[in-house]
Scaffold this active site. Structure first.
Site: not given
Ligand code: PMP
Length: 415
Positions: A132, A209, A212, A235, A373
């Site tokens: 991401h 990270d 997910q 999430k 993203c």
């Molecule tokens: N890493 C992953 C794999 C994600 O899916 C996301 C959110 N889509 C993020 C990081 C960022 O998370 P946040 O926007 O809640 O900070």
């Protein structure tokens, strides 16, 4: 095709679970809402909504600094979430869990605080091809500042990391390996235990990270031996604006503060400030108190249902969905890893994902379209964007059938 009752594991009553989520009861454009966008944000159960409301109605006060009853109550409720998170992530102590805004801030905290202190010119940071943007850009910024090098673990056509190539990237200059536990764009579950072990053998630290992973599977930071692990509250059925960063105590103690302000200090004079102990050293200013309390309720909610049961149910949904989508001519799944979470990312020949999303929306079906993203993932698969249906514990096979019917309509409209 299997029926709903045959995919649910024993003791998992999805209709009862759906009753816990008021948002799911509505109609959108006159059709029952089919919410297939939980990877972007998950819906909230009454338990979370009520906990936030109760805080504002009954206990609202700032934390840590008050002797009065309300402050004591709000501090206790907020800090109780740290204890719940300790059990949820199986950390050694609750003091190695830092409240942050979300995964993005967790990664930025480590790249700024640990990174600025420990990364030097010529050092290397390894990420993966499926990250991401939040696990790319902070490291890129650090590398630019320090004249360090960003290296990328490649993936295969299924969207699985190629560990032989990863092994080749590791070396004496590797300082950090930062990878996703589960890819939001592809659904791939990465073998993070092995990735961490390989990094440690090379003398590097690791950041996982978990944005997910945490909503879908059991996470045990000690079993993984992760140095840092971060997740977002929204999430895991909690509110936005709150998340957790886990870090090993020894590492966190050696890191400089991330932000300065109230609560993170022990003493302040104009000549010198001394810093608070963990975890407060990294928690400057009034935090998202209501969010923290809501997150505690969300972790309880998941624990009560049973994380393993959630994983088992979602896996069955994934199998059902994968088979159901294969019926649609011209549809290609993007991300077919053997180890996969319940994310169905796809393209349909000749139809732009944005059109797919818009037509589905008119039928009450919420999917996400775009690059998620993760632009480098799109580049790798040579697609501008995908349509992504991401599933959670409240989704049903009937909703997947609705998606398939919706996609058939899309095809009729655009062929
Ligand atoms: N890493 C992953 C794999 C994600 O899916 C996301 C959110 N889509 C993020 C990081 C960022 O998370 P946040 O926007 O809640 O900070």
């Amino acid at each position: 095709m299997s029926t709903l009752s045959s995919v649910a594991p024993a003791g998992f009553d999805v209709e009862k679970i759906r009753e816990d989520f008021p948002v799911l009861k509505q109609k959108v454009h006159g059709m029952p809402l089919v919410y297939l966008d939980s990877a972007a944000t998950a819906q909230k159960p009454f338990a979370v909504i009520d906990a936030i409301r109760r805080f504002h109605e009954v206990d609202c006060a700032n934390i840590h600094r008050g002797v009065h009853e309300l402050s004591q109550r709000s501090t206790a409720a907020y800090e109780e979430t740290r204890s719940k998170a300790k059990r949820f992530l199986n950390s050694r102590t609750k003091n190695e869990l830092i409240f942050v805004r979300g995964t993005t801030e967790g990664i930025n905290l480590v790249s700024s605080s640990w990174g600025r202190k420990n990364v030097k010119a010529g050092d290397e940071i390894i990420i993966s091809a499926m990250e991401h943007h939040s696990n790319i850009v902070p490291w890129q910024m650090l590398c630019e500042e320090k004249e360090a090098k960003l290296r990328v673990i490649p993936m295969n056509d299924r969207g699985e990391l190629i560990l032989e190539e990863y092994e080749k990237l590791l070396g004496p200059r590797t300082r950090m390996v930062a990878v996703a536990h589960v890819s939001n764009a592809l659904g791939t579950i990465n073998p993070v235990r092995q990735i961490i072990e390989m990094a440690h053998r090379a003398g590097a630290l690791t950041l996982i990270d978990g944005a997910q992973a945490a909503p879908h599977m059991r996470v045990d930071v000690q079993a993984l031996d992760a140095d840092f692990y971060t997740m977002s509250g929204h999430k895991v059925f909690g509110p936005t604006g709150i998340g957790i960063l886990y870090g090993k105590t020894k590492l966190l103690n050696a890191m400089p503060p991330y932000q300065g302000g109230g609560d993170m200090i022990r003493t302040v004079t104009f000549e010198k400030t001394t810093y608070n102990d963990l975890p407060y050293k990294f928690e400057a200013g009034t935090p998202n108190i209501a969010g923290g309390i809501g997150l505690g309720a969300a972790l309880d909610y998941m624990t009560q249902i049973g994380i393993d049961r959630i994983s088992a149910y979602e896996h069955e949904l994934l199998l059902y969905g994968t088979e159901a989508l294969s019926e649609i001519p011209g549809l290609k799944l993007i991300g077919t890893a053997r180890e996969k979470a319940a994310v169905l990312s796809f393209v349909i020949e000749g139809i732009h994902p944005h059109d797919i999303g818009t037509v589905l929306d008119r039928q009450g079906i919420a999917v996400r379209t775009g690059h998620h993203c993760a632009q480098p993932v799109m580049d790798w698969f040579h697609v501008p964007a995908t349509t992504r249906a991401s599933l959670a514990l409240y989704n049903t096979t009937a909703e997947i059938d609705a998606l398939v019917d919706g996609l058939k309509k899309v095809k009729e409209m655009f062929s």
